[in-house]
Scaffold this motif. Structure first.
Motif, short mmCIF file in Angstrom:
data_model
loop_
_atom_site.label_atom_id
_atom_site.label_comp_id
_atom_site.label_asym_id
_atom_site.label_seq_id
_atom_site.Cartn_x
_atom_site.Cartn_y
_atom_site.Cartn_z
N SER A 266 8.26 -6.57 -13.04
CA SER A 266 9.30 -5.71 -12.49
C SER A 266 9.07 -5.49 -10.99
O SER A 266 8.03 -5.83 -10.44
CB SER A 266 9.29 -4.36 -13.21
N ASP A 267 10.07 -4.88 -10.38
CA ASP A 267 9.93 -4.58 -8.95
C ASP A 267 8.80 -3.59 -8.71
O ASP A 267 8.26 -3.54 -7.62
CB ASP A 267 11.25 -4.06 -8.37
N GLY A 268 8.41 -2.84 -9.72
CA GLY A 268 7.28 -1.93 -9.57
C GLY A 268 5.99 -2.64 -9.23
O GLY A 268 5.11 -2.09 -8.57
N ILE A 269 5.86 -3.88 -9.68
CA ILE A 269 4.70 -4.71 -9.32
C ILE A 269 4.94 -5.40 -7.98
O ILE A 269 4.15 -5.31 -7.06
CB ILE A 269 4.43 -5.78 -10.41
N SER B 188 0.28 1.14 -8.27
CA SER B 188 0.68 2.55 -8.29
C SER B 188 0.42 3.21 -6.94
O SER B 188 -0.49 2.80 -6.22
CB SER B 188 -0.09 3.30 -9.37
N PRO B 189 1.18 4.26 -6.63
CA PRO B 189 0.93 4.98 -5.38
C PRO B 189 -0.47 5.59 -5.35
O PRO B 189 -1.05 5.88 -6.39
CB PRO B 189 1.98 6.08 -5.38
N ARG C 132 6.36 7.01 -8.66
CA ARG C 132 5.81 5.78 -9.23
C ARG C 132 6.93 5.05 -9.97
O ARG C 132 7.48 5.56 -10.94
CB ARG C 132 4.68 6.10 -10.19
N ASP C 133 7.26 3.89 -9.48
CA ASP C 133 8.30 3.06 -10.10
C ASP C 133 7.79 2.53 -11.43
O ASP C 133 6.59 2.59 -11.72
CB ASP C 133 8.62 1.89 -9.15
N ASP D 280 7.24 -5.08 -5.57
CA ASP D 280 7.53 -4.32 -4.35
C ASP D 280 6.24 -3.73 -3.78
O ASP D 280 6.16 -3.40 -2.61
CB ASP D 280 8.55 -3.21 -4.59
N ALA D 281 5.24 -3.58 -4.65
CA ALA D 281 3.98 -2.96 -4.23
C ALA D 281 2.91 -3.98 -3.83
O ALA D 281 2.06 -3.67 -3.00
CB ALA D 281 3.45 -2.08 -5.36
#
Length: 174
Positions: free
Chosen positions: A114-117, A155-156, A163-164, A119-120
């Motif tokens: 996902s973008d949570g991975i 994660s932030p 946290r997305d 984008d980070a």
């Protein structure tokens, strides 16, 4: 352990011309930041009757609820076919010859995330992290431990920060 990322799909973001056109045709609104911020930080904006406020989505394709579907955020994937044999026998350039080499020592795996991975963390970071757990026992953890650590890395730094969603799957071939 050397890691190469030979293929990556397109990241479906609202600022892309075809995605933007579809969303705007269906009445959706897109907030694109002004330079110097990158257009990739654009968001689809929708009114949430439940929250009674505007909410934003960072992607243009998502499995979501009816709020997003009504304004052009679709669940339809873009499907690409990649031949594993083409990746395994990829043409490598040497100083001496341009012959196709059969790389029997090449290990292949795929990552869907996902973008949570992504984008980070960069695709190279994710690939190296996963490759270490699959192929390098000296430097990597077992895959399940790697998964927890990769989620932590994406994660932030502060718990108070947003946290997305962070989801991914890795598949090892052969």
């Amino acid at each position: 352990l050397t890691v190469n990322v030979p293929y990556i799909t397109r990241r479906d973001k609202p600022h892309l011309p075809d995605e933007k056109e579809r969303i705007e045709k269906m009445g959706g609104k897109i907030n694109t930041p002004k330079p110097p911020k990158p257009a990739a930080l654009s968001r689809v904006i929708a009114w949430s009757p439940r929250r009674k406020e505007n909410i934003a989505l960072a992607m243009s394709r998502s499995i979501g609820d009816s709020i997003w579907t009504k304004i052009g955020v679709i669940p339809d994937p873009i499907v690409d076919v990649v031949r594993i044999s083409d990746l395994k026998n990829k043409k490598e350039h040497d100083d001496d010859d341009d012959e196709k080499k059969n790389n029997d020592n090449v290990q292949l795996f795929a990552v869907v995330g996902s973008d949570g991975i992504f984008d980070a963390r960069t695709k190279e970071f994710v690939a190296k992290f996963i490759a270490d757990s699959l192929y390098d026992r000296k430097n990597g953890d077992y895959p399940i431990l790697m998964a927890y650590k990769l989620i932590e890395k994406a994660s932030p730094m502060k718990e108070s920060f947003y946290r997305d969603d962070i989801s991914f799957a890795a598949v090892q071939f052969g």
